[in-house]
Design a protein around this motif. Structure first.
Motif, short mmCIF file in Angstrom:
data_model
loop_
_atom_site.label_atom_id
_atom_site.label_comp_id
_atom_site.label_asym_id
_atom_site.label_seq_id
_atom_site.Cartn_x
_atom_site.Cartn_y
_atom_site.Cartn_z
N TYR A 48 0.84 -1.20 0.00
CA TYR A 48 0.00 0.00 0.00
C TYR A 48 0.88 1.25 0.00
O TYR A 48 2.08 1.17 0.26
N THR A 49 0.25 2.37 -0.26
CA THR A 49 1.03 3.62 -0.37
C THR A 49 1.85 3.87 0.89
O THR A 49 3.02 4.24 0.82
N ASP A 50 1.23 3.64 2.05
CA ASP A 50 1.97 3.94 3.28
C ASP A 50 3.13 2.95 3.51
O ASP A 50 4.01 3.21 4.32
N ASP A 51 3.11 1.81 2.79
CA ASP A 51 4.23 0.87 2.88
C ASP A 51 5.45 1.36 2.11
O ASP A 51 6.54 0.82 2.26
N ILE A 52 5.22 2.33 1.24
CA ILE A 52 6.30 2.81 0.37
C ILE A 52 7.09 3.89 1.11
O ILE A 52 6.50 4.80 1.70
N ASN A 53 8.39 3.77 1.09
CA ASN A 53 9.25 4.80 1.67
C ASN A 53 10.37 5.08 0.69
O ASN A 53 11.01 4.16 0.20
N ARG A 60 -6.53 7.65 3.32
CA ARG A 60 -5.82 8.21 2.17
C ARG A 60 -4.36 8.46 2.53
O ARG A 60 -4.03 8.80 3.67
N ALA A 61 -3.48 8.23 1.54
CA ALA A 61 -2.05 8.46 1.76
C ALA A 61 -1.43 8.82 0.41
O ALA A 61 -1.85 8.30 -0.62
N TYR A 62 -0.49 9.74 0.45
CA TYR A 62 0.16 10.17 -0.80
C TYR A 62 1.66 10.36 -0.58
O TYR A 62 2.09 10.75 0.50
N ILE A 63 2.42 10.08 -1.64
CA ILE A 63 3.84 10.45 -1.63
C ILE A 63 4.12 11.18 -2.94
O ILE A 63 3.88 10.64 -4.02
N SER A 77 -14.87 7.23 -2.44
CA SER A 77 -14.18 8.35 -1.78
C SER A 77 -12.76 8.54 -2.29
O SER A 77 -12.15 9.58 -2.03
N LYS A 78 -12.23 7.58 -3.03
CA LYS A 78 -10.87 7.74 -3.55
C LYS A 78 -10.85 7.99 -5.06
O LYS A 78 -9.84 7.79 -5.72
N ILE A 79 -12.02 8.41 -5.60
CA ILE A 79 -12.05 8.81 -7.01
C ILE A 79 -11.45 10.20 -7.19
O ILE A 79 -10.76 10.47 -8.15
N GLU A 114 -4.55 10.60 9.29
CA GLU A 114 -5.02 10.00 10.53
C GLU A 114 -6.49 9.68 10.32
O GLU A 114 -7.16 10.32 9.51
N ARG A 115 -7.03 8.74 11.08
CA ARG A 115 -8.44 8.41 10.90
C ARG A 115 -9.33 9.63 11.17
O ARG A 115 -10.29 9.87 10.46
N SER A 116 -8.96 10.41 12.19
CA SER A 116 -9.81 11.57 12.47
C SER A 116 -9.73 12.59 11.33
O SER A 116 -10.68 13.32 11.06
N GLU A 117 -8.59 12.61 10.63
CA GLU A 117 -8.46 13.47 9.45
C GLU A 117 -9.33 12.97 8.30
O GLU A 117 -9.88 13.75 7.53
N SER A 118 -9.43 11.64 8.19
CA SER A 118 -10.28 11.08 7.14
C SER A 118 -11.71 11.54 7.32
O SER A 118 -12.38 11.91 6.36
N PHE A 119 -12.18 11.53 8.57
CA PHE A 119 -13.54 11.99 8.83
C PHE A 119 -13.73 13.44 8.39
O PHE A 119 -14.80 13.82 7.94
N LEU A 120 -12.67 14.23 8.52
CA LEU A 120 -12.76 15.67 8.24
C LEU A 120 -12.39 16.04 6.81
O LEU A 120 -12.50 17.20 6.44
N SER A 121 -11.92 15.08 6.02
CA SER A 121 -11.44 15.50 4.70
C SER A 121 -11.78 14.55 3.55
O SER A 121 -11.74 14.96 2.40
N ASP A 122 -12.14 13.31 3.81
CA ASP A 122 -12.62 12.44 2.72
C ASP A 122 -14.01 12.93 2.31
O ASP A 122 -14.80 13.28 3.19
#
Lengths: 791, 264
Positions: A25-30, A204-207, A258-260, A285-293
């Motif tokens: 997953y995206t968060d697995d990528i560094n 959601r996660a982005y790099i 929600s990820k379109i 963060e999960r609480s951010e997902s609630f506020l931004s997805d």
């Protein structure tokens, strides 16, 4: 013998990876030299930004950079585009206020990003984010859609009068009014479709990454449609041409719509990475997902159904207020219009329909498509209305539906609200569902329950949905700013294995298996000889991604077209190798055979010849066996079905227990019944969640999100759900080569109506005739009490 | 999460000294409330003093007509303890319904009652069973222990080491869980003792409380019918999006009757 793969419950190829924790997953990528972004978000629902002082943050330990909206404006960064334009009743375009990546001037919902802080570690970025000093001047806010259209409501945009994005309509008002004028009975209903938070398991996660040597930007993203993000972000926001922008959506853990969308954080990290010359990572963060997805649903509707004496539907009038949130998300405008009101004929022959929809800005997170997107709202409204009518004119709800179903022989059927259904058999799915649910035996179960002090109810819903999104020209005429075809490339490797490159994206749907089944059956090769590649703009051709139950109907059709080309070229090669006429070559069971002879070449031999063309018709045929096809659907597909719910209610507490749920669906041809069943189960859980549990709530005074975590936002759990009885009945789609219709959203579309009709059926014995979703314990208890008081 | 100093306590005295000396020190038991609070940056303790690793705080033993449970005993251990199931099955039942499996595998009795969350389950058992809270300094009667919302009789440096639960003649706990969080919207623990009946209500108010009208009625006649006409007043009860004070007051009656019926 050809292995029959289409129709087999083949185990998911991707599950070895997922079940052993090897998903990537995206968060697995560094990335080497990676830094971390944290967004500073508005604590207010509506406020002017008086000043942003980043001085203290800039001095924080480990800080790399702080950017505000002003920095992005200075850099010439564009605003987030809307992918669909809707017209007002008078033909004028909708209001389309800019949606900045970082708020500028004003914040319009709690969670609106105002700055991004980038530091050497996430902890350092969090520390520094707290040192960004933003001075706000709070403004009155409005979060409820019906409050936002009232005179005197707080206004989100100076340029948008009355918070009205658009005032749209569809259908024939005069015809509908005439139908009501001659009606023997009119059923009226005021109904709310509760706001939902999608809550994909993976946040959601982005790099963002940037290679200064090549000038190439890369974005790793949790998205459902990497090519669309590349186009939107590159062309409209960052002004980077496609060949210098690569978007990768690796394994993605659920999207549900929600990820379109193209989100602010994607653009911010991609841009910042180029500024800094270092990879920039952000994970919500999960609480951010609630506020931004992007959230889903949130309609307030008044509807009226006109019936004649016999119970035939004569006309339907619908007036809906749709909450769009603080900004227009990518497909927000289309969801409560073309994906909603066009479905208002449902499974019925209602000859006159008129619907008007106001799209309204409020101080909430943007609202966009969520599993079903418009169709659950339409189906729920219709099925509640039909049940209410059945109660009022005292006809069995199943009978009233049968009386009004579109007959089996009426296809293609043109509805009064734009769509032309190609196929279906609503009688068959309703009969299947009622039989499996033992509808006939319900009265006894109700009486047994009564003896135990429980209120038992049964409810049904039929539905139709428009999937296989979408014929590009039709969508374009309706305001879509994108094509909606799909693409597949079938790359036959020299030794005969196959790599499929698809423009769709799998984030839980199992495409790596179903697409491989289609290929393996067609080419007569083992399924483990087929790999499906998706989610990387550097690898796959320009396709539109996955949403609207489109992957198999549209992407699968492109795949079939590409396989047609592979077979056609293979025949030419085989004809040469077998020294026969091309017309005499048959392809079956993985072999090219000269008709009527035992002379044949295997698929692998032909593939090898294509890549090592020593004995090959090079004068007339190119080497290689690698074909790409695009497919633009002729029409939407129309999955349909009937769902039956049975509930018991504890009168003392108001708790609703879902005892049985039966679904009979028509998805056309089914490639993998196990995966289809899984899709139905997931959709049902979300539909049941909407009916009984889930409700996104804002505080009407402060505009704060009250259900901002799982402590208050009530997700459905396994223990809430009975074992589902699911069955399918196929009428084939008439216009795509596989005859498939799509199954991803059906559960979420049919379930809310069935469950609420069951709840109301149970409550009808104590005099309750109306209730809004979700049927929470206190709401049910109050309804029982209020009706007692009224009696 | 803000930075803090972490200490693993070697003895109870050592833990007590550390939380007294440090300005903003917090004890960590199961961490089921503290850790999420830290992660959300809602608390900024200077030091965390970890009680895990003190074996003297763990374990369940029968002492005469009481069950004594160490403060660091996990909910799952209480739920699955043969001793508790035999002596006070209602207490095992309560523990088995706290939160979810992850919470039950980490959360502790001492942590729960020391935090005194108004919607926690254990306070109802401690009060209804007339338990004695044992600390490193003294013994505190249940009725004196819970003072108010997130407030207890614990003094600075005082650490709960165990709770002694007398065995009732019969008892039961009925909980109406918050549909989202699984905390108690209303939890009623009813216990019939030799010398009377105790009815403790959690979740409904700012702090666990005894429903004395019900206690009096049940002392005369231990049956659900006996409390049928006793209405819980809604004044001062909690209200949120899941349950209004009126609904909570109603549920106190329903859960109490069900608890009495379950106690038999």
């Amino acid at each position: 013998m050809t292995a029959r793969l289409i129709g087999d419950p083949v185990r998911r190829k991707e599950d070895r990876r997922f079940l052993t924790g090897k998903g990537h997953y995206t968060d697995d990528i560094n990335r080497a030299g990676q830094v971390y972004a944290v967004f500073v978000r508005s604590p207010h629902a509506h406020a002017e930004i008086k000043s942003i002082n980043t001085k203290r943050a800039a001095g924080a330990p480990g800080i790399v950079a702080v950017y505000t909206g002003a920095d992005l404006v200075k850099a010439g960064i564009g605003t987030l585009p809307c992918g669909w334009g809707v017209k007002n009743k008078d033909g004028s375009p909708m209001a389309e206020p800019p949606h900045p990546v970082l708020a500028s001037g004003k914040v319009r919902h709690v969670g609106d990003p105002v700055a991004v802080v980038i530091a050497e570690s996430k902890a350092a970025a969090e520390e520094a984010a707290e040192r960004v000093d933003v001075t706000y001047k709070e403004l009155p806010s409005v979060t409820a859609v019906d409050a936002a259209v009232k005179p005197g409501a707080p206004q989100l945009y100076d340029a948008v009068k009355g918070n009205l994005c658009y005032d749209w309509h569809i259908g024939d008002k005069a015809a509908a009014d005439a139908a009501f004028a001659k009606a023997a009975h009119v059923t009226k209903l005021d109904i709310v479709n509760n706001r939902l938070v999608p809550n994909a398991m993976e946040p959601r996660a982005y790099i963002g990454d940037y290679d200064r040597a090549t000038g190439e930007h890369t974005l790793f993203t949790t998205c459902q449609n990497p090519h669309a993000i590349r186009l939107l972000m590159g062309a409209f926001v960052l002004h980077v041409p496609e060949h210098k922008l690569r978007v990768v959506a690796p394994d993605v853990g659920g999207g549900f719509g929600s990820k379109i969308y193209h989100y602010a954080e994607e653009a911010a990290v991609t841009w910042a990475a180029a500024q800094l010359g270092r990879p920039v990572k952000w994970t919500a963060e999960r609480s951010e997902s609630f506020l931004s997805d992007a959230h889903g649903r949130d309609h307030v509707t008044h509807a009226e159904l006109a019936l004649d004496l016999s119970g035939k539907f004569l006309g339907l009038r619908v007036s809906t207020l749709a909450n769009l949130g603080g900004y227009l998300s990518t497909f927000a405008a289309a969801v409560p219009t073309y994906l909603y009101a066009t479905l208002l004929a449902g499974t019925y022959t209602t000859p006159a329909i008129y619907a008007e929809v106001k799209g309204v800005f409020t101080n909430t997170v943007p609202v966009d498509a969520y599993r079903g997107a418009g169709r659950p709202e339409a189906s729920y409204l219709l099925e509640r209305l039909v049940d209410k009518a059945a109660n009022e004119i005292q006809i069995d709800p199943a009978e009233l539906r049968r009386k009004n179903f579109i007959p089996k022989d009426a296809y293609p059927y043109q509805t009064p609200v734009a769509l032309a259904y190609d196929s279906g058999d609503y009688f068959a799915t309703l009969d299947m569902a009622l039989k499996a649910a033992d509808y006939a035996g319900f009265a006894k179960r109700r009486d047994d329950a009564k003896r135990h002090g429980k209120l038992r109810g049964i409810g049904l819903a039929t539905y139709i949905e428009a999937c296989g999104v979408a014929p590009s020209a039709v969508a374009g005429a309706l305001g879509a700013r994108a094509g909606l075809y799909e693409v597949a490339a079938v790359r036959v490797n020299p030794t005969g294995s196959v790599t499929v490159l698809t423009g769709t994206h799998s984030h839980g749907q199992g495409h790596e298996t179903t697409f491989a089944q289609v290929v393996a059956e067609r080419l007569g090769i083992p399924i483990d000889q087929v790999d499906v590649v998706h989610g990387d703009t550097a690898k796959t051709p320009f396709g539109m991604g996955t949403y609207g139950s489109r992957s198999l109907p549209v992407g699968g059709s492109a795949l079939v077209k590409a396989l047609d080309k592979v077979e056609a070229k293979g025949k030419k090669i085989a004809a040469h190798l077998l020294e026969a006429a091309e017309a005499d070559i048959e392809f079956k069971d993985g072999k090219f055979t000269v008709a009527g002879t035992d002379k044949s070449k295997s698929f692998g031999e032909v593939a090898l010849a294509a890549y090592i063309p020593h004995n090959y018709p090079l004068e007339t045929l190119e080497p290689g066996l690698d074909e790409t096809a695009y497919y633009d659907p002729k029409n939407f597909t129309f999955p349909s079905g009937a769902h039956v719910a049975e509930v018991e209610i504890d009168r003392d507490t108001g708790v609703v227990e879902l005892l049985k749920f039966t679904a009979a669906d028509d998805f056309g041809r089914i490639v993998n019944p196990m995966i289809v069943e899984g899709q139905v189960h997931g959709g049902l859980a979300q539909g049941i969640g909407q009916a009984l549990f889930e409700e996104c709530r804002y505080d009407p005074e402060s505009g704060q999100l009250v259900t901002g975590s799982f402590m208050d936002y009530r997700m459905p759990r396994a223990g809430d759900l009975p074992s589902f009885a699911v069955a399918t009945h196929a009428t084939l789609c008439t216009h795509n080569p596989l005859g498939v219709k799509g199954c991803g959203e059906a559960g979420a579309i049919g379930a809310p109506g069935a469950v609420m009709n069951a709840v109301l059926n149970a409550l009808s014995t104590v005099g309750v005739s109306d209730l809004q979703m979700p049927a929470t314990p206190e709401r049910v208890w109050r309804a029982i009490n209020d009706s007692k008081a009224a009696a | 999460m803000y930075n803090f100093e972490y200490h693993k306590a070697k003895t109870i005295a050592d833990a007590s000294a550390m939380i007294t000396q440090k300005s903003e020190a917090k004890l960590v038991a199961g961490g089921m409330t503290l850790i999420p609070t830290l992660k959300l940056r809602l608390a900024k303790p200077s030091d965390l003093v970890d009680l895990n690793g003190l074996p003297e705080l763990k374990g369940i033993k029968r002492e005469g007509s009481a069950v004594v449970i160490g403060a660091m005993t996990r909910h799952v251990e209480v739920a699955e303890s043969a001793e508790v199931q035999k002596a006070i099955p209602a207490l095992a039942h309560l523990a088995s319904h706290i939160g979810d499996p992850a919470v039950r595998n980490r959360g502790t009795l001492g942590g729960s009652i020391s935090n005194n969350d108004p919607v926690a389950d254990y306070p109802a058992a401690v009060v209804a069973l007339n338990a004695t809270v044992i600390t490193n300094k003294r013994k505190i009667a249940a009725d004196a222990f819970f003072k108010g919302m997130f407030e207890t009789a614990l003094e600075p440096g005082e650490i709960v080491t165990a709770v002694s639960f007398p065995m009732p003649e019969k008892a039961a706990y009925m909980k109406f869980p918050n549909p989202a969080s699984r905390y108690a919207i209303v939890g009623v623990f009813v216990a019939k003792h030799k010398d009377g009946v105790r009815v403790a209500v959690t979740g409904a108010g700012p702090c666990v409380f005894r429903q004395k009208d019900m206690e009096a009625a049940l002392a005369k006649n231990f049956s659900a019918d006996a409390i049928k006409s006793i209405a819980q007043k809604q004044d001062g009860l909690n209200g949120d999006i899941h349950a209004s004070p009126e609904y909570r007051a109603h549920l106190v009656g329903v859960m109490a009757r069900r608890a009495v019926a379950a106690a038999g």
